[in-house]
Design a protein around this motif. Structure first.
Motif, PDB file in Angstrom:
ATOM      1  N   ALA A 234       0.858  -1.185   0.000  1.00 36.51           N
ATOM      2  CA  ALA A 234       0.000   0.000   0.000  1.00 36.51           C
ATOM      3  C   ALA A 234       0.892   1.231   0.000  1.00 36.51           C
ATOM      4  O   ALA A 234       1.522   1.555   1.000  1.00 36.51           O
ATOM      5  N   SER A 235       0.951   1.877  -1.144  1.00 38.11           N
ATOM      6  CA  SER A 235       1.725   3.112  -1.256  1.00 38.11           C
ATOM      7  C   SER A 235       1.100   4.191  -0.382  1.00 38.11           C
ATOM      8  O   SER A 235      -0.060   4.095   0.015  1.00 38.11           O
ATOM      9  N   VAL A 236       1.864   5.240  -0.127  1.00 36.76           N
ATOM     10  CA  VAL A 236       1.350   6.350   0.670  1.00 36.76           C
ATOM     11  C   VAL A 236       0.211   7.022  -0.097  1.00 36.76           C
ATOM     12  O   VAL A 236       0.341   7.351  -1.274  1.00 36.76           O
ATOM     13  N   TYR A 237      -0.902   7.181   0.581  1.00 34.33           N
ATOM     14  CA  TYR A 237      -2.091   7.803   0.021  1.00 34.33           C
ATOM     15  C   TYR A 237      -2.444   9.002   0.894  1.00 34.33           C
ATOM     16  O   TYR A 237      -2.581   8.867   2.114  1.00 34.33           O
TER      17      TYR A 237
ATOM     18  N   TYR B 168       6.857   9.590   2.015  1.00 32.73           N
ATOM     19  CA  TYR B 168       7.213   9.183   3.371  1.00 32.73           C
ATOM     20  C   TYR B 168       5.941   9.017   4.191  1.00 32.73           C
ATOM     21  O   TYR B 168       4.884   9.534   3.848  1.00 32.73           O
ATOM     22  N   LEU B 169       6.063   8.286   5.279  1.00 32.13           N
ATOM     23  CA  LEU B 169       4.950   8.021   6.183  1.00 32.13           C
ATOM     24  C   LEU B 169       5.554   7.680   7.530  1.00 32.13           C
ATOM     25  O   LEU B 169       6.323   6.719   7.631  1.00 32.13           O
ATOM     26  N   TRP B 170       5.259   8.482   8.546  1.00 33.04           N
ATOM     27  CA  TRP B 170       5.839   8.218   9.853  1.00 33.04           C
ATOM     28  C   TRP B 170       5.088   8.933  10.967  1.00 33.04           C
ATOM     29  O   TRP B 170       4.328   9.855  10.722  1.00 33.04           O
TER      30      TRP B 170
ATOM     31  N   ALA C 299       6.337   2.408   1.606  1.00 33.90           N
ATOM     32  CA  ALA C 299       6.868   3.771   1.469  1.00 33.90           C
ATOM     33  C   ALA C 299       8.389   3.738   1.405  1.00 33.90           C
ATOM     34  O   ALA C 299       9.004   4.416   0.584  1.00 33.90           O
ATOM     35  N   ARG C 300       8.997   2.943   2.243  1.00 34.48           N
ATOM     36  CA  ARG C 300      10.459   2.836   2.270  1.00 34.48           C
ATOM     37  C   ARG C 300      10.997   2.216   0.979  1.00 34.48           C
ATOM     38  O   ARG C 300      12.011   2.643   0.445  1.00 34.48           O
ATOM     39  N   ASN C 301      10.308   1.210   0.482  1.00 39.60           N
ATOM     40  CA  ASN C 301      10.786   0.464  -0.688  1.00 39.60           C
ATOM     41  C   ASN C 301      10.380   1.096  -2.017  1.00 39.60           C
ATOM     42  O   ASN C 301      10.803   0.617  -3.067  1.00 39.60           O
TER      43      ASN C 301
ATOM     44  N   GLU D 153       3.915  -5.487   3.362  1.00 44.80           N
ATOM     45  CA  GLU D 153       5.259  -5.424   2.815  1.00 44.80           C
ATOM     46  C   GLU D 153       6.239  -4.961   3.880  1.00 44.80           C
ATOM     47  O   GLU D 153       5.992  -3.988   4.593  1.00 44.80           O
ATOM     48  N   THR D 154       7.339  -5.672   3.997  1.00 43.33           N
ATOM     49  CA  THR D 154       8.340  -5.320   4.999  1.00 43.33           C
ATOM     50  C   THR D 154       9.348  -4.335   4.428  1.00 43.33           C
ATOM     51  O   THR D 154       9.560  -4.265   3.224  1.00 43.33           O
ATOM     52  N   LYS D 155       9.953  -3.600   5.310  1.00 45.77           N
ATOM     53  CA  LYS D 155      10.933  -2.597   4.916  1.00 45.77           C
ATOM     54  C   LYS D 155      12.196  -3.279   4.407  1.00 45.77           C
ATOM     55  O   LYS D 155      12.741  -4.171   5.040  1.00 45.77           O
ATOM     56  N   GLY D 156      12.655  -2.836   3.244  1.00 46.98           N
ATOM     57  CA  GLY D 156      13.908  -3.325   2.695  1.00 46.98           C
ATOM     58  C   GLY D 156      15.060  -2.467   3.181  1.00 46.98           C
ATOM     59  O   GLY D 156      14.863  -1.533   3.949  1.00 46.98           O
ATOM     60  N   PRO D 157      16.254  -2.766   2.698  1.00 56.32           N
ATOM     61  CA  PRO D 157      17.424  -1.995   3.149  1.00 56.32           C
ATOM     62  C   PRO D 157      17.381  -0.544   2.691  1.00 56.32           C
ATOM     63  O   PRO D 157      16.715  -0.142   1.813  1.00 56.32           O
TER      64      PRO D 157
END
Length: 126
Positions: A28-31, A55-57, A46-48, A122-126
């Motif tokens: 799910a992209s940032v909406y 960004y989303l935080w 968002a990270r990937n 989806e998990t955060k990638g590097p």
């Protein structure tokens, strides 16, 4: 014998249906919607993401103030703040692999914060 065969068939069917759901993935992209005053997405997505804009935080501090921020791929931003204890607890449950959904009012105060964390996000990638 007939009942045993039916039971085995049922067990196999149940096992196969469970396998078909294993490993489900949800991106799910940032909406951001400034009309409805809401933003959401997966932190991992968002990270990937391929864009270098989204960004989303959220953050909270010891003074009892929490804030959430979002920016989508088109550059639309939104944010809100809260001092509500339940919303602060929800913000503090957020991790880098969570899905975040936020609503806010015309004053920029958060009215709803939902955090979900599961293997299907989806998990955060590097």
């Amino acid at each position: 014998m007939k009942k045993t065969g039916m039971m085995w068939g049922l067990c196999v069917a149940m096992g196969l249906s469970a396998i078909s759901f294993a490993g489900e993935r949800f991106s799910a992209s940032v909406y951001v919607n400034t009309t409805t005053r809401a933003f959401s997405g997966n932190l991992g997505t968002a990270r990937n993401g391929l864009d270098s804009v989204s960004y989303l935080w959220c953050a909270s501090n010891s003074a009892g103030v929490g804030r959430c921020y979002a920016k989508d791929a088109s550059g639309t931003t939104a944010s809100c703040a809260t001092i509500d204890a339940d919303m602060l607890a929800t913000i503090r449950s957020l991790n880098s692999d969570s899905n975040l959904q936020v609503s806010y009012d015309s004053l920029g105060e958060c009215t709803f914060i939902h955090v979900a964390t599961g293997s299907h996000f989806e998990t955060k990638g590097p």
